[in-house]
Enzyme design. Structure first.
Site, short mmCIF file in Angstrom:
data_model
loop_
_atom_site.label_atom_id
_atom_site.label_comp_id
_atom_site.label_asym_id
_atom_site.label_seq_id
_atom_site.Cartn_x
_atom_site.Cartn_y
_atom_site.Cartn_z
N THR A 202 0.84 -1.20 0.00
CA THR A 202 0.00 0.00 0.00
C THR A 202 0.87 1.25 0.00
OG1 THR A 202 -1.77 -1.07 1.20
CG2 THR A 202 -1.59 1.31 1.49
N ARG A 230 -14.60 -6.75 2.16
CA ARG A 230 -13.68 -6.40 3.26
C ARG A 230 -13.05 -5.04 3.00
NH1 ARG A 230 -7.99 -5.02 3.71
NH2 ARG A 230 -7.24 -5.72 5.73
N VAL A 231 -13.01 -4.21 4.03
CA VAL A 231 -12.35 -2.90 3.95
C VAL A 231 -11.25 -2.88 5.00
CG1 VAL A 231 -12.68 -0.43 4.38
CG2 VAL A 231 -14.39 -1.70 3.06
N GLY A 232 -10.09 -2.40 4.61
CA GLY A 232 -8.96 -2.35 5.55
C GLY A 232 -8.85 -1.00 6.22
N ASP A 233 -7.67 -0.74 6.73
CA ASP A 233 -7.42 0.52 7.44
C ASP A 233 -7.21 1.71 6.49
OD1 ASP A 233 -5.08 -0.77 6.48
OD2 ASP A 233 -3.83 0.51 7.73
N GLY A 254 0.29 -2.52 5.94
CA GLY A 254 0.33 -3.80 6.64
C GLY A 254 -1.07 -4.34 6.88
N GLY A 256 -4.39 -4.44 7.91
CA GLY A 256 -5.23 -3.32 8.30
C GLY A 256 -6.06 -3.55 9.55
#
Ligand code: SD4
Length: 341
Positions: A202, A230-233, A254, A256
């Protein structure tokens, strides 16, 4: 302490002691002003070096930090060999490439898109969310509709290479985020395939412009072969990115889920507000991840980078292999971040 420094200190102190009021103001030696290293741009990973060049073009012409970071992260978004960002990103486990991105300027303005499909430059859609809507986050179909209504063209982001990697992964279909190899430097020819170490690429970017204002951007296709939806940070303000123009900014890369739990980037900025230098603030955030689950933290990667208002920067990661790219008037460098393990 050197004799000369001791002498200077004593002589300043003793001369101040015999002076009073206005005299002291006029006659004492001024403390050195904090060194402000601006403009400056920093970004996650070694390929951030190329992204920094695009950001630097804007910063060098006294442009705004927020414009610089948007231009900067658009570079890896369009790079099909980077499998964790934009076009060519690895898909989710159902074969859909879904992008997460967010951006913040010097006025706490922010915009974000989550699980956006079919648009390479998710960061520019996030910027438009910030500027053209009363909202901060648009997700999924709504984000796509908004992008199309604003002139973005629908594209297929799944390249043959990423599709091949996904099909390979499907043979076992085991979701296991891998960590980066120690001190890996980006090499397009050697970049390993399926679900390999470039699971963590990222881009998070922070800049301070010639006026001393900050901006930040973060964009990703998220963890390879994640669950659909799914959604990360990365698109979550405060988790994957935070910018406070009084203090500094931080961003992460990394796994999330671990960053969201500790609202990592906001935490780093608040630690800098309490007086910690960027590297120390990043280290403290990493320690918090370890404290929650020491065993798990040994198997995953998370790295933070931070920039403060003096133009000081730093990074810290769980594992070796996290790198940070820096561009300023003084340097154009890639550093290996310190790590706990
Ligand atoms: C995520 N933090 O979606 C992102 C992945 C990442 O480098 O950083 N990859 O959890």
């Amino acid at each position: 302490m050197s004799t000369r420094r001791k002498f200077l200190q004593t002589s300043v102190l003793s001369s101040a002691a015999v002076l009073t009021g206005k005299q002291i103001l006029a006659d004492t030696i001024a403390l050195p002003k904090p060194v402000v290293n601006t403009p400056i741009v920093i970004s996650t990973w070694d390929f951030g070096k190329t992204a920094n060049i695009a950001a630097w073009e804007i910063l060098a012409q006294k442009g705004r930090a927020v414009d610089a970071v948007e231009a900067g992260v658009r570079i890896p978004e369009a790079d099909p060999t980077n499998h964790t960002i934009g076009y060519g990103g690895y898909p989710d486990r159902d074969g859909y490439v879904t992008l997460d991105a967010c951006i913040m300027d010097e006025f706490y303005n922010c915009g974000s898109v989550m699980a956006l499909q079919h648009i390479t430059h998710a960061i520019s859609v996030a910027r438009l969310v910030m500027e053209k809507t009363p909202h901060i986050v648009l997700a999924g179909d709504g984000a796509l509709q908004f992008a199309l209504a604003n002139g973005f063209k629908k594209e297929n982001l799944l390249t043959p290479e990423s599709e091949k990697a996904w099909k390979e992964w499907m043979k076992k279909a085991k979701y296991e985020p891998e960590m980066n190899i120690e001190n890996r430097l980006y090499d397009k020819d050697k970049d390993p395939m399926p679900g390999g170490p470039d699971n963590h690429d990222t881009i998070g970017m922070l800049a301070m412009d010639a006026k001393g204002n900050l901006g930040g951007a973060c964009t990703t296709s998220g963890m390879a072969f994640k669950m659909h939806g799914r959604v990360g940070d990365s698109p979550i303000i405060g988790a994957g990115l935070y910018v406070d123009n009084e203090i500094g900014g931080a961003t992460s890369s990394g796994v999330g889920e671990e960053v969201i739990r500790i609202v990592g980037s906001h935490l780093v900025v608040e630690l800098m507000r309490q007086g910690l230098k960027p590297e120390a603030a990043c280290k403290e955030a990493v320690q918090r991840i370890i404290k929650r689950n020491p065993e798990k933290s040994k198997k995953i990667q998370v790295g933070f980078v931070a920039l403060n208002k003096k133009g000081e920067y730093g990074a810290y990661a769980l594992q070796k292999g996290f790198t940070i790219s820096v561009r300023s008037n003084k340097e154009e460098s890639v550093y290996a971040s310190k790590s706990v393990y």
